[in-house]
Design an enzyme around this catalytic site. Sequence first.
Site, PDB file in Angstrom:
ATOM      1  N   GLU A 326       0.809  -1.226   0.000  1.00 17.95           N
ATOM      2  CA  GLU A 326       0.000   0.000   0.000  1.00 17.95           C
ATOM      3  C   GLU A 326       0.847   1.282   0.000  1.00 17.95           C
ATOM      4  OE1 GLU A 326      -4.036  -1.362   2.187  1.00 17.95           O
ATOM      5  OE2 GLU A 326      -2.311  -1.235   3.521  1.00 17.95           O
TER       6      GLU A 326
HETATM    7  C1  ACM Z   1      -2.023  -5.532   4.015  1.00 16.36           C
HETATM    8  O1  ACM Z   1      -3.067  -6.068   4.404  1.00 16.36           O
HETATM    9  N1  ACM Z   1      -1.975  -4.240   3.756  1.00 16.36           N
HETATM   10  C2  ACM Z   1      -0.825  -6.319   3.805  1.00 16.36           C
END
Ligand code: ACM
Length: 514
Positions: A326
């Site tokens: 992310e």
């Molecule tokens: C995640 O769940 N951002 C690895």
Amino acid sequence: MAVVAGALLAAGTAVPAGGDPAPAASAMDTIVPAPESVTPDPAANFELSEQTAILAPGEAAGVGEYLAGVLRPSTGFPVPVNPALPGTGDIALALDGDPGLGPEGYRLQVADDAVQVHATSPDGLFNAVQTLRQLLPAGIESATAQPGPWTMPGGEITDKPRFGHRSAQLDPARHFFTVDMVKRYIDQIAKYKINKLHLHLTDDQGWRLQINSWPRLTEFGAQTEVGGTPGGFYTQQDYSEIVDYAASRHMTVIPEIDMPGHTNAALSSYAELNCDGVAPPPYTGIDVGFSSLCVNKDITYTFVEDVIREVAALTPGPYLHIGGDEAHSTTDEDYVAFMSKVLPLVEKYGKKPLGWHEYGKAAPQGDAALQFWGTTNGDPILNEGIARGNKVLASPANKSYMDMKYDENTPLGLQWAGFIEVADAYGWDPADHLQVPEESVLGVEAPMFSETLETSQHIEFMAFPRLPAIAELGWSPKNTHDWESFKTRLANQGPRWQAAGQDFYRSPQIPWTR
Ligand code: ACM
């Protein structure tokens, strides 16, 4: 609990434990995760008594002491280990196992006069002990003395894991968990033959591991958590205590330092890590994707190298997890440039890189591993990694994330990857689901992010009964995979969790016995 050994199974007939559609009749048929093969012998039940001793010579002694520690509180029996008087050993643990059992397998034989365990390593003996305790009545899990009898059903179990890497993750970054809370979880998951503990030690909301060369990470960056309550951190000594405790449960810690995103706690602690030289305030919300280390500053790599050096020195296991998920406020070009500088640092300090699957964009080589957390059936990035020699760790968010709600009424958890009932957590195959070859699968993980989880009771409610489903996918042979068998075996775990004083979710999918 009355144990009627093997009443519905012909003695001496080997059956895959998971393949028997009949209701479980013997504790031999209720093991989670399902063993490779089970051969009940109803004529050979064994009873623990005041006289029971454990013989565990040489390197088996540690597991012998651990087993005695399981048996003593609930039975009230003395259970000596390696007593001076010969001939008093009723439970014998020996490192004389057939090489075919592999590094973690075991053979467990229960006869009316003795229990014998054979393995090639202490890991294998430890796994056998987890099976052995499930052969005893549920009260064996109690911390206080319970009435017997302590009967184990006769027969033989031969067992070894499908995958060598079976992990669970905790997130002390979003809400801090004390060392004792982590140890409690280690004990709970070791029962299901989980052998790796992935600790998500840093995120926007808190930096939880003391780094001597950058002290403000914890002096400042650990002070809060989600919701604005006081945070906390592990001193290096605390972290080593967790590593050692995990090792005593034959479990390896995998530390995660998430980067370049999920770094607000670091950025708020040190202004110089920000591209504009201005430290943002601490963050106590639950948004993701807004923070990034400054990819174009040299000090970023001094920082990352210092952290990796200190974490690697504290970590005996082979993997260091560098996050990489992310990174929405980092361009792809910057992301690849960043990871290309960081990956050699992991290797420089003697560790193999593990990261969330996006970091495959930076083409990590050879022994790096990609942790899949998507909600699709695999991803081309995995196949590209496999072509370079990478292994894949399976933790699809819509199957294995223990922080997803069970259904719309679950009071805790999130739902961005959907609801995950027990049948969903169990109903997939690691290789098939990711559309990758079996030999490229490192193993499985049950992650549990803790935006909404603050206490051990919260952790237990979300992990049980789903974690044993993921554990079975990681351990048991594919041919034992069977929901009807699993849910019946799982129902038998409920009284064990009650005896241990542990919470769990009474999923309506499971035929709980009490
Ligand atoms: C995640 O769940 N951002 C690895």
